[in-house]
Motif scaffolding. Structure first.
Motif, PDB file in Angstrom:
ATOM      1  N   THR A   1      29.184   0.751  47.779  1.00  0.00           N
ATOM      2  CA  THR A   1      27.996   1.306  48.425  1.00  0.00           C
ATOM      3  C   THR A   1      27.009   1.700  47.324  1.00  0.00           C
ATOM      4  O   THR A   1      27.311   1.601  46.133  1.00  0.00           O
TER       5      THR A   1
ATOM      6  N   LEU B   1      27.669   2.328  43.229  1.00  0.00           N
ATOM      7  CA  LEU B   1      26.962   1.464  42.284  1.00  0.00           C
ATOM      8  C   LEU B   1      26.063   2.250  41.342  1.00  0.00           C
ATOM      9  O   LEU B   1      25.781   1.813  40.232  1.00  0.00           O
TER      10      LEU B   1
ATOM     11  N   SER C   1      21.721 -11.111  48.831  1.00  0.00           N
ATOM     12  CA  SER C   1      23.161 -11.380  48.945  1.00  0.00           C
ATOM     13  C   SER C   1      23.434 -12.861  49.187  1.00  0.00           C
ATOM     14  O   SER C   1      22.566 -13.608  49.643  1.00  0.00           O
TER      15      SER C   1
ATOM     16  N   LEU D   1      25.957  -5.609  41.069  1.00  0.00           N
ATOM     17  CA  LEU D   1      26.862  -6.293  41.990  1.00  0.00           C
ATOM     18  C   LEU D   1      27.283  -7.645  41.425  1.00  0.00           C
ATOM     19  O   LEU D   1      28.460  -8.027  41.498  1.00  0.00           O
TER      20      LEU D   1
ATOM     21  N   TYR E   1      29.250  -5.327  50.017  1.00  0.00           N
ATOM     22  CA  TYR E   1      28.329  -4.197  49.878  1.00  0.00           C
ATOM     23  C   TYR E   1      28.012  -3.673  51.274  1.00  0.00           C
ATOM     24  O   TYR E   1      27.577  -4.427  52.152  1.00  0.00           O
TER      25      TYR E   1
ATOM     26  N   ALA F   1      26.640  -8.862  51.945  1.00  0.00           N
ATOM     27  CA  ALA F   1      25.966  -7.625  52.353  1.00  0.00           C
ATOM     28  C   ALA F   1      26.296  -7.412  53.819  1.00  0.00           C
ATOM     29  O   ALA F   1      25.929  -8.226  54.670  1.00  0.00           O
TER      30      ALA F   1
ATOM     31  N   TYR G   1      28.641 -11.879  46.618  1.00  0.00           N
ATOM     32  CA  TYR G   1      28.972 -10.736  47.477  1.00  0.00           C
ATOM     33  C   TYR G   1      28.401 -10.911  48.876  1.00  0.00           C
ATOM     34  O   TYR G   1      27.431 -11.643  49.090  1.00  0.00           O
TER      35      TYR G   1
END
Length: 506
Positions: free
Chosen positions: A372, A376, A403, A262, A347, A271, A269
């Motif tokens: 997802t 990944l 995250s 990620l 994500y 989550a 990112y």
């Protein structure tokens, strides 16, 4: 007079004749001149452009791309959306006080059947560690739930690092992997301990040791009160939850690998715990935005699950009260109103979204950079986790903890556990949507009484100014509720374990 006038008349006539005769020729000359001029102008500008191009590099520097410069400027303007709230100097503190009694050797045993999904079991196991300490009993490694909705056959050691669990808590309680063989056939005390029970209750329960050497606890969830427990018991719960209950190495290592992937994709990112799954919608009875057939399917599912069945449930009222998970569309509006860019990497920490890609597109149309586990990782990498819901949820847990921003769309067990863990780790940013307040906004948008834009953004940001995961005291029971029912409305200890977070050295 005649002689003088004649030559003048002739000259005029001749001139007119000569003009008429030379007109086609002049016209041709004019066309040739214009054509030649055009060619000259064309070559002039071409030559100039060539010279200019020769002075430019083949690949311009980044600042020469207006779009890149604009994106960079845009990114800078939303940097604050990623900043964690101030921890005000708070840090984890879980060491026992000087009054804490160390573990004692005990020939009395507590066996436990942990019920629920991954995070319900984790909280229950942590509580049972504290119960075993209070009652001075040896804890047998808990049996995990295999009969609930998830039907996961995983054992304790499949999900957790068993050796680490035993070793980390050896100063607190004695833990064994199995009940001694000679005690398997003797009578056990089967006990449903009272929900949200206090310290005194378990001190009283030690009377069971007079008649039994083994106590079997049928359910582990919510066995301890959230508040009014000794500080050392609260810290023991934290040691069990955050220090002892590490995931098994295969899960831990793969989870960290997904986090690395990620980071390589986008650096920062969100989550998003998008709890828009079939089981949750069925459990809550929330059917807003669903088709008649979908609502009927959820109703049948709820009726077939005895402990989910709620009589006379009103889906509309549930939503108005903020008791429904946000829909993918609502999440998109919410994140956009907060100011996150369409390029934001998100994500999805969840199982299969009810309605599949069609429903998820209501979010991805605003935020296309969605990933997802399935996008990944390869099928081969995910193979060990298929049909093991708790192990799969553990991967989501790791990715959510790490995250930059965590956003839960419903206050379920995972949302509470992740928020509490992120508080414990330094108040990492967790935005908890005010679902009740947002429903009113979404309805106004749908009716055309409100439009998306700066006014909406200002309102949503104000609503969530103090919902970022910063330090605060745990919320008590809701007003007007009396008796033991009030404990159910208290904020969960594991959602905000503030007794385990302090400013002092310990």
């Amino acid at each position: 007079m005649v002689n003088r006038s004649f030559p003048q008349h002739r000259t005029s006539s001749t001139s007119r004749f000569l003009l008429r005769k030379s007109s086609p020729f002049a016209f041709s000359l004019c066309l040739i001149f214009i054509f030649a001029s055009s060619i000259f102008v064309f070559f002039f500008f071409c030559a100039r452009n060539v010279l200019e191009d020769e002075q430019k590099p083949l690949f311009p520097e980044p600042e020469e791309f207006p779009s890149h410069s604009h994106a960079k400027s845009e990114q800078k303007s939303v940097d604050h959306l990623w900043d964690a709230p101030s921890s005000h100097g708070f840090h984890p503190c879980v060491k026992p006080t000087s009054r804490y009694g160390a573990a004692q050797t005990s020939d009395r045993y507590i066996t436990v059947r942990s019920n629920g999904g991954l995070n319900q079991m984790r909280a229950g196991i942590s509580d049972m560690v504290a119960v075993a300490h209070i009652m001075n009993g040896t804890l047998v490694i808990p049996q995990l739930d295999k009969r609930s909705f998830w039907h996961d056959t995983s054992t304790f050691s499949d999900i957790f690092d068993e050796h680490h669990f035993i070793k980390t808590l050896r100063s607190d309680i004695k833990i064994v992997k199995e009940l001694p063989k000679e005690l398997e056939s003797i009578p056990h005390a089967r006990k449903h301990f009272t929900s949200w029970a206090g310290f005194g209750y378990y001190e009283e329960m030690t009377r069971l040791w007079k008649d039994y050497q083994v106590i079997h606890v049928a359910k582990s969830d919510s066995r301890l009160a959230n508040n009014d427990l000794p500080l050392d018991i609260q810290r023991l719960r934290c040691r069990a939850m955050y220090e002892a209950l590490h995931f098994a190495p295969p899960i831990e290592n793969f989870g960290k690998k997904l986090v690395e992937r990620l980071r390589l994709r986008g650096g920062r990112y969100i989550a998003l715990h998008l709890r828009y799954e079939k089981d949750m919608l069925s459990f809550t009875g929330c059917t807003y935005g669903l088709t008649h057939l979908e609502a009927e399917e959820l109703e049948i599912m709820r009726e077939k699950t005895p402990h989910w069945k709620i009589k006379n449930i009103n889906s509309t009222q549930q939503r108005i009260e903020g008791l429904c998970p946000l829909t993918p569309k609502e999440v998109g509006i919410f994140l956009q109103a907060l100011g996150y860019l369409p390029s934001t990497l998100i994500y999805i920490a969840a199982g299969e979204i009810y309605g599949g890609d069609t429903r998820l597109s209501e979010l991805s149309s605003r935020f296309p950079n969605i990933v997802t586990k399935e996008t990944l990782a390869t099928e081969e990498e995910l193979k060990p986790f298929i049909n093991h819901a708790s192990q799969s949820a553990a991967l989501d847990y790791i990715i959510s903890i790490e995250s930059d921003v965590f956003v839960p769309t419903y206050s379920g067990n995972m949302a509470r556990a992740v928020e509490g863990h992120r508080r414990y780790l330094g108040h990492r940013k967790t935005i908890t949507p005010d679902r009740k307040g947002l429903v009113d906004i979404f309805d106004k948008l749908e009716k055309g009484q409100l439009g998306e834009g700066s006014s909406l953004s200002d309102h949503v940001r104000r609503m969530h100014k103090n919902r970022q995961g910063g330090p605060r005291k745990r919320r008590g029971p809701q007003p007007g509720i009396k008796g033991r029912a009030r404990f159910r409305t208290e904020e969960s200890f594991f959602e905000n374990p503030y007794e385990c977070i302090c400013k002092s050295k310990q």
